[in-house]
Design an enzyme around this catalytic site. Structure first.
Site, PDB file in Angstrom:
ATOM      1  N   GLY A   1     119.711  59.816  66.372  1.00 12.95           N
ATOM      2  CA  GLY A   1     120.690  58.804  66.002  1.00 12.95           C
ATOM      3  C   GLY A   1     121.429  58.288  67.224  1.00 12.95           C
TER       4      GLY A   1
ATOM      5  N   LYS B   1     122.670  69.369  63.296  1.00 16.72           N
ATOM      6  CA  LYS B   1     123.134  68.074  63.795  1.00 16.72           C
ATOM      7  C   LYS B   1     123.997  68.319  65.029  1.00 16.72           C
ATOM      8  CE  LYS B   1     125.344  63.848  62.020  1.00 16.72           C
ATOM      9  NZ  LYS B   1     125.975  63.247  60.834  1.00 16.72           N
TER      10      LYS B   1
ATOM     11  N   ASP C   1     130.368  55.341  53.194  1.00 16.03           N
ATOM     12  CA  ASP C   1     129.064  54.843  53.639  1.00 16.03           C
ATOM     13  C   ASP C   1     128.012  55.199  52.600  1.00 16.03           C
ATOM     14  OD1 ASP C   1     127.346  53.499  55.325  1.00 16.03           O
ATOM     15  OD2 ASP C   1     126.952  55.227  56.608  1.00 16.03           O
TER      16      ASP C   1
END
Length: 479
Positions: free
Chosen positions: A45, A65, A160
């Site tokens: 990302g 992550k 989101d």
């Protein structure tokens, strides 16, 4: 001959070099992060990288992550990342991804270890299989709504909500969904307003599903997520988002000012479902539903109306069988073609397929698929077995006439509507657009599209077709 003992030995790298190779900008397999060992990189990302990892003691899979080094010193990005870990830690819920651990690497990069989700997101699912029926959509959004209810109850708005942030996990009892990526989530508690990660005036979110108040830089609340829920509802039943633009400015203008399109103009859904989408996508949040429960109750009523209406969208399977002739055509050849197609029709009928389109050298049999995931997969398997049997039809007469059957299988949407006698029957829909999926057959064997093959890859021998990304050549596995 050189004695192996005298051969020069490779000098082991210095500890610092080994550490750099494992813990560079991108972590390498073998790097230890907290209690987890990195196996591979899964997604890069803009701010963080997602790794597949295993718990060092138990070997359990996890999603790791890790923030990229260049952002670890940025206070805003760091706070958002840390808030995501804290947010997920507070939200223990069956439809929200679980946080297993969080902390920082030696160089200050923060990380979050989460449960590993073996599935694909709703956007990928939608691209692979096409629009969902109203009933399937309700089943998915009930689970998304349950996750939102828990988040809003804890004073958190996701901000989101989109198809890419909902992961679908296949289960025998039906799909299980998990809401992920709370990276821009915001605490709603008034006493925490002074320490909110993003201040009013800063836009965070995804343009395709961003609520008008987000575009204007206003403080979000739970009704902001209802806007995202409306976008998702429209997208699931039609296959496309309600607003699309060639530029970011054009897209934002549509969210701010354009009227909400009617889902019923692109899918066989009633006005009641249009009304649910419309109220979720009101420009003023005061005009939206007060909470997710109110929106879901209206959606349930709309789905009941869909089931009792005159027509509805369903997933259906199509078996297209073409008789191909090698060499000269004569009366014997045509007799063999007729016999082969008549046999195919009889066998298709025995499996519940209705022959809807038929020509001198082809036929199309269709059937609505069961809503239960296990029954649906079994129905596709049986028809694929039939297709293989047709392609392998052994007959000396067929060989002499040099005729063979070339079956193609596809799954797409079709319209279920009552016929003249009032009984339900399949009508139009994308499945009936034959040119979109029947033109890639190489001439021998069985061709299956990705949507028809999903979940059956391990049952048969599968090979890609050169130049046809969505088509597969399928044969039986060797005994």
């Amino acid at each position: 001959m050189t004695n192996p003992k005298d051969a020069p030995r490779a000098t082991p790298p210095e500890p610092e070099a080994r550490e750099h190779s494992l813990y560079g900008e991108e972590l390498s397999p073998g790097a230890q992060v907290g209690g987890y060992i990195v196996e591979s990189t899964r997604y890069r990302g803009s701010v963080s990288t997602l790794y597949r990892a295993r718990e060092a003691r138990t070997g359990e899979l996890a999603a790791l992550k890790v923030m990229r080094p260049q952002f670890a010193a940025a206070r805003g990005a760091l706070r958002r990342f840390q808030q995501e870990a804290e947010t997920l830690r507070r939200l223990r819920h069956p439809h929200i991804v679980d946080v297993l651990e969080h902390g920082t690497l030696a160089d200050g990069r923060p990380f979050i270890a989460m449960e590993w989700l073996e599935g694909r997101d709703l956007a990928a699912e939608l691209a692979a299989r096409g629009p969902f029926s109203a009933r399937e959509t309700l089943e998915l959004l009930e689970q998304v709504g349950s996750a939102l209810r828990a988040a809003h109850g804890a004073g958190i708005v996701h901000r989101d909500l989109k198809a890419q942030n909902v992961v679908v996990l296949p289960r025998a009892s039906g799909p299980l969904v998990k809401l992920v990526d709370f990276g821009v989530a915001k605490l709603l508690a008034p006493e925490e307003a002074g320490s909110m990660v993003t201040s009013t005036g800063m836009v965070l979110g995804t343009p395709l599903s961003m609520a008008p108040e987000q575009i204007r830089g206003e403080t979000p609340d739970a009704r902001t997520d209802l806007y995202g829920l409306g976008v998702m509802l429209y997208q699931l039943v039609t296959g496309r988002p309600p607003f699309q633009g060639t530029t970011l400015v054009e897209l934002e203008e549509q969210h701010l000012h354009a009227p909400v399109p009617r889902a019923s103009e692109r899918a066989p859904v009633p006005a009641a479902l249009d009304a649910v989408v419309g109220r979720c996508l009101e420009k003023r949040r005061e005009d939206r539903y007060p909470d997710v429960d109110a929106a879901l109750e209206e959606l349930r009523r709309a789905v009941r109306e869909t089931g009792s209406g005159r027509s509805r969208q369903v997933r259906a399977l199509g078996l297209y069988v073409e008789a191909l002739i090698e060499g000269q055509i004569d009366d014997i050849t045509l007799d063999v073609v007729d016999a082969l197609l008549e046999g195919a029709r009889t066998k298709a009928d025995a499996l519940g397929l209705t022959v809807m389109v038929e020509g001198s050298s082809f036929l199309l049999g269709v059937a609505a698929l069961p809503e239960d995931a296990g029954a649906e997969r079994e129905a596709r398997r049986r028809v694929l077995e039939l297709a293989l049997a047709l392609a392998e039809e052994p007959s000396q007469r067929i060989q002499l006439a040099r005729v063979f059957l070339a079956p193609t299988l596809h799954v797409d949407t079709a319209t279920l509507r009552p016929d003249a006698s009032g009984r339900p029957g399949l009508g139009g829909g994308r499945l009936l657009r034959l040119s979109a999926w029947t033109t890639g057959h190489p001439g021998r064997g069985v061709v299956v599209t990705e949507t028809a093959l999903a979940g059956l890859e391990d049952t048969f021998q599968v090979a890609p077709l050169p130049g046809k990304e969505s088509l597969r050549h399928v044969t039986r596995r060797a005994a």
